[in-house]
Scaffold this active site. Structure first.
Site, mmCIF file in Angstrom:
data_model
loop_
_atom_site.group_PDB
_atom_site.id
_atom_site.type_symbol
_atom_site.label_atom_id
_atom_site.label_comp_id
_atom_site.label_asym_id
_atom_site.label_seq_id
_atom_site.Cartn_x
_atom_site.Cartn_y
_atom_site.Cartn_z
ATOM 1 N N TYR A 33 0.827 -1.203 0.000
ATOM 2 C CA TYR A 33 0.000 0.000 0.000
ATOM 3 C C TYR A 33 0.855 1.244 0.000
ATOM 4 O O TYR A 33 2.071 1.179 0.202
ATOM 5 C CB TYR A 33 -0.967 -0.012 1.192
ATOM 6 N N ARG A 52 8.183 3.987 -4.560
ATOM 7 C CA ARG A 52 8.257 2.973 -3.497
ATOM 8 C C ARG A 52 7.219 1.868 -3.737
ATOM 9 O O ARG A 52 7.490 0.689 -3.483
ATOM 10 C CB ARG A 52 8.050 3.625 -2.121
ATOM 11 N N ARG A 101 -8.696 -20.656 -0.865
ATOM 12 C CA ARG A 101 -7.576 -20.258 0.001
ATOM 13 C C ARG A 101 -6.445 -21.254 -0.179
ATOM 14 O O ARG A 101 -6.590 -22.441 0.103
ATOM 15 C CB ARG A 101 -8.024 -20.231 1.465
ATOM 16 N N LYS A 148 6.490 -1.987 1.969
ATOM 17 C CA LYS A 148 5.302 -1.418 2.627
ATOM 18 C C LYS A 148 4.111 -2.349 2.436
ATOM 19 O O LYS A 148 3.281 -2.143 1.545
ATOM 20 C CB LYS A 148 5.019 -0.010 2.070
ATOM 21 N N GLU A 180 11.716 2.660 14.582
ATOM 22 C CA GLU A 180 10.901 3.750 14.015
ATOM 23 C C GLU A 180 9.613 3.866 14.812
ATOM 24 O O GLU A 180 9.434 3.167 15.821
ATOM 25 C CB GLU A 180 10.634 3.496 12.531
ATOM 26 N N LEU A 205 10.949 1.249 7.381
ATOM 27 C CA LEU A 205 10.399 1.709 6.106
ATOM 28 C C LEU A 205 11.177 2.946 5.660
ATOM 29 O O LEU A 205 11.472 3.821 6.478
ATOM 30 C CB LEU A 205 8.917 2.057 6.265
#
Ligand code: PLP
Length: 285
Positions: A33, A52, A101, A148, A180, A205
């Site tokens: 995302y 990114r 699944r 991310k 972070e 990140l």
């Protein structure tokens, strides 16, 4: 009024924006995302976010079904359709759904792409004036934090613990060092005025706001040290702050209930925030 959401090539009302129960984003957090801030109806630092996204999806082998230019066009269309002036655009790309699944997936699986707007006050946020409190919390995330992904359960748990402790965010700790924030990069300013933040690696990140701030800090002739720092060093710092796409810079005024900089937002944090917003607006597209 319903928001207009982009889902797999269509602009539709949010109540109609439905994704399969077999989507791997839902079943496995097999998804990446991005969040881009919007000020004055324009995209902030967007090329960095799209670069990114491209890197994250490449690292995981998730197909990006549109080009960067097309994505920017989708973002602009959403801003227009939703009359967004200030806030953010959330973008999620999942590996897709195959009707069952199964951990493994086929090469020709079709990805799911969704984007939606969120209206928020970013500039006049009260957090700038008061600063935020953070608590330290164990960093229990995986080893590829440079990607991310939507695997955000550790961040949800950590931020919930912060909320229960009357704080706004966490500073994550690994092997005694701050990695972070829960959804931000973390910085301190030492008593000598040196700006310290953890160096880029797979441990954190690579914040797009961080990259811009580091350039601005260098232009301001601040002494910058990209190195590890402990939570004890942070307790004794002159200033502390966080950065992210939608907070820009928020001063941190307490860590684990210990006041930082006399419990007031720091000068350098506020200066960087002002310059970041000014520059970002000039470059906004
Ligand atoms: N670190 C983490 C773990 C994040 O989730 C985020 C943003 O969501 C950031 C740092 C800041 O990155 P950016 O400045 O690109 O928003």
């Amino acid at each position: 009024m319903q928001r207009i959401v982009y889902l797999n090539g269509e602009y539709i009302e949010e109540s109609a924006a439905k994704v399969s129960a077999f989507d791997r984003g839902f079943l496995f957090a097999d998804a990446v995302y991005e969040v881009t801030a919007v000020l004055d109806g324009k995209l902030i630092d967007n090329p960095g976010h799209l670069a990114r996204l491209e890197r994250s999806s490449k690292e995981l082998g998730i197909k990006l079904p549109v080009t960067g230019e097309e994505l920017t066009q989708i973002q602009r269309t959403l801003i227009e359709k939703n009359g967004l002036v200030e806030g953010g655009i959330y973008l999620q790309l999942t590996r897709g759904a195959e009707g069952d699944r199964d951990f493994s997936y086929s090469e020709d699986i079709e990805p799911t792409l969704v984007l939606f707007t969120q209206s928020r006050n970013l500039i006049e946020s009260p957090k700038t004036k008061t600063g935020i409190k953070v608590i330290s919390f164990a960093d229990i995330r995986w080893r590829r934090r440079d990607i991310k992904t939507t695997s955000l359960l550790p961040a949800c748990m950590a931020k919930h613990a912060a909320h229960e402790a009357g704080a706004e965010d966490v500073w994550l700790i690994e092997d005694g060092y701050v990695t972070e924030g829960g959804s931000s990069n973390a910085y301190i300013v030492t008593n000598e005025g040196t700006l310290v933040t953890r160096p880029l690696s797979n441990d954190i990140l690579h914040g797009i706001t961080r990259a811009s701030l580091m350039k601005l800090a260098a232009e301001l002739d601040l002494t910058i040290e990209e190195r590890f720092f402990t939570i004890d060093e942070a307790y004794a710092a002159k200033e502390a702050f966080i950065s992210s796409a939608t907070t820009f810079v928020w001063p941190v005024v307490a860590i684990d209930d210990k006041p930082i900089g006399g419990g007031k937002p720091g000068e350098i944090a506020l200066k960087l925030r002002d310059i970041y917003i000014k520059t970002a607006l000039e470059l906004a597209e």
